[in-house]
Design an enzyme around this catalytic site. Structure first.
Site, PDB file in Angstrom:
ATOM      1  N   ASP A  64      66.880  22.091  29.703  1.00 49.49           N
ATOM      2  CA  ASP A  64      67.364  20.718  29.536  1.00 49.49           C
ATOM      3  C   ASP A  64      68.289  20.576  28.333  1.00 49.49           C
ATOM      4  O   ASP A  64      69.080  19.630  28.259  1.00 49.49           O
ATOM      5  CB  ASP A  64      66.186  19.756  29.363  1.00 49.49           C
ATOM      6  CG  ASP A  64      65.534  19.371  30.679  1.00 49.49           C
ATOM      7  OD1 ASP A  64      66.188  19.507  31.733  1.00 49.49           O
ATOM      8  OD2 ASP A  64      64.367  18.935  30.653  1.00 49.49           O
ATOM      9  N   TYR A  73      70.959  12.191  34.567  1.00 47.22           N
ATOM     10  CA  TYR A  73      69.719  11.967  33.821  1.00 47.22           C
ATOM     11  C   TYR A  73      69.888  10.785  32.869  1.00 47.22           C
ATOM     12  O   TYR A  73      70.909  10.658  32.193  1.00 47.22           O
ATOM     13  CB  TYR A  73      69.356  13.226  33.032  1.00 47.22           C
ATOM     14  CG  TYR A  73      68.133  13.064  32.154  1.00 47.22           C
ATOM     15  CD1 TYR A  73      66.864  13.326  32.646  1.00 47.22           C
ATOM     16  CD2 TYR A  73      68.261  12.629  30.838  1.00 47.22           C
ATOM     17  CE1 TYR A  73      65.741  13.171  31.843  1.00 47.22           C
ATOM     18  CE2 TYR A  73      67.146  12.465  30.026  1.00 47.22           C
ATOM     19  CZ  TYR A  73      65.891  12.743  30.535  1.00 47.22           C
ATOM     20  OH  TYR A  73      64.784  12.577  29.737  1.00 47.22           O
TER      21      TYR A  73
END
Length: 228
Positions: A118, A225
């Site tokens: 991430d 996201y």
């Protein structure tokens, strides 16, 4: 510069809050690129007594232009990174336990799962050892140079941190807050990697397709996201 000094002070105070420093073992800086000035923590000043006005302002040659204290002893490393990478707005150095353990072992922090992916596109690299001449010479500047050498042509915001061999982690970001955020993540994934390798010493790295998905959905051109 007062606004930037406040941001750098707040970012430095986040280091003990997130458990990244013991005593005075850490520093955060940020750059004002229009003015060519960097704000950085003073050297050896305890977090418990540090104030906003204790932050030191230096030019790109490391000369103090504002402040009553000496700047961090790592200032030359920060300046080298700012000079090489225009995308950087903040830099942080700590001796956080698990990231430093990988540095002392001389090993990159392996990308083993999606938490790592991430934030870091691949392993978090470890530099080579500095030579005796590099250490005895301009040590802090040469630390910056070996970080730059290790990153090569990598986009630094895709790999927002590194461990310097037998020394410790450096992280960076768009600003001081972002740099500290990445330093916190680096410490967490360093701890996760240590635990995971202890459970399964033969553990393979994260699959490329899974790493690509997690990194790109957060940082790619079509990232989705979070909130706009």
């Amino acid at each position: 510069m007062q606004k930037l000094k406040q941001q750098v002070f707040d970012a430095n105070m986040d280091l003990p809050r997130y458990g990244l420093v013991t005593f005075t073992w850490g520093n955060v800086s940020a750059i004002d690129r229009e003015r060519g000035l960097v704000v950085i923590k003073p050297s050896g000043v305890a977090y418990e007594t540090m104030k906003v006005d204790d932050m030191v302002v230096v030019d790109m040659d490391g000369k103090v232009v504002e402040g009553r204290y000496r700047p961090s002893s790592d200032t030359a490393t920060h300046l080298a990174l700012y000079q090489r990478y225009p995308s950087l707005g903040g830099v942080v150095h700590t001796h956080s336990t698990h990231a430093t353990a990988w540095a002392q072992a001389g090993m990159a922090i392996p990308a083993l799962g999606t938490t790592h992916a991430d934030y870091f596109f691949g392993d978090i690299p470890c530099t080579r050892a500095l030579s005796e001449e590099e250490v005895q010479g301009e040590y802090e500047l040469n630390t910056g140079k070996v970080i730059i050498e290790t990153l090569g042509e990598v986009e630094p915001l895709h790999t927002p941190g590194i461990v310097v061999y037998q020394h410790g982690p450096f992280a960076w970001g768009k600003d001081a807050h972002d740099a500290v955020h990445n330093a916190v993540v680096m410490e967490e994934v360093a701890r996760m990697a240590w635990i995971a390798r202890g459970i399964n010493p033969g553990l393979n790295p994260i699959d490329d397709y899974l790493m690509n998905k997690h990194f790109m959905r957060k940082h790619g051109p079509n990232a989705y996201y979070g909130q706009k």
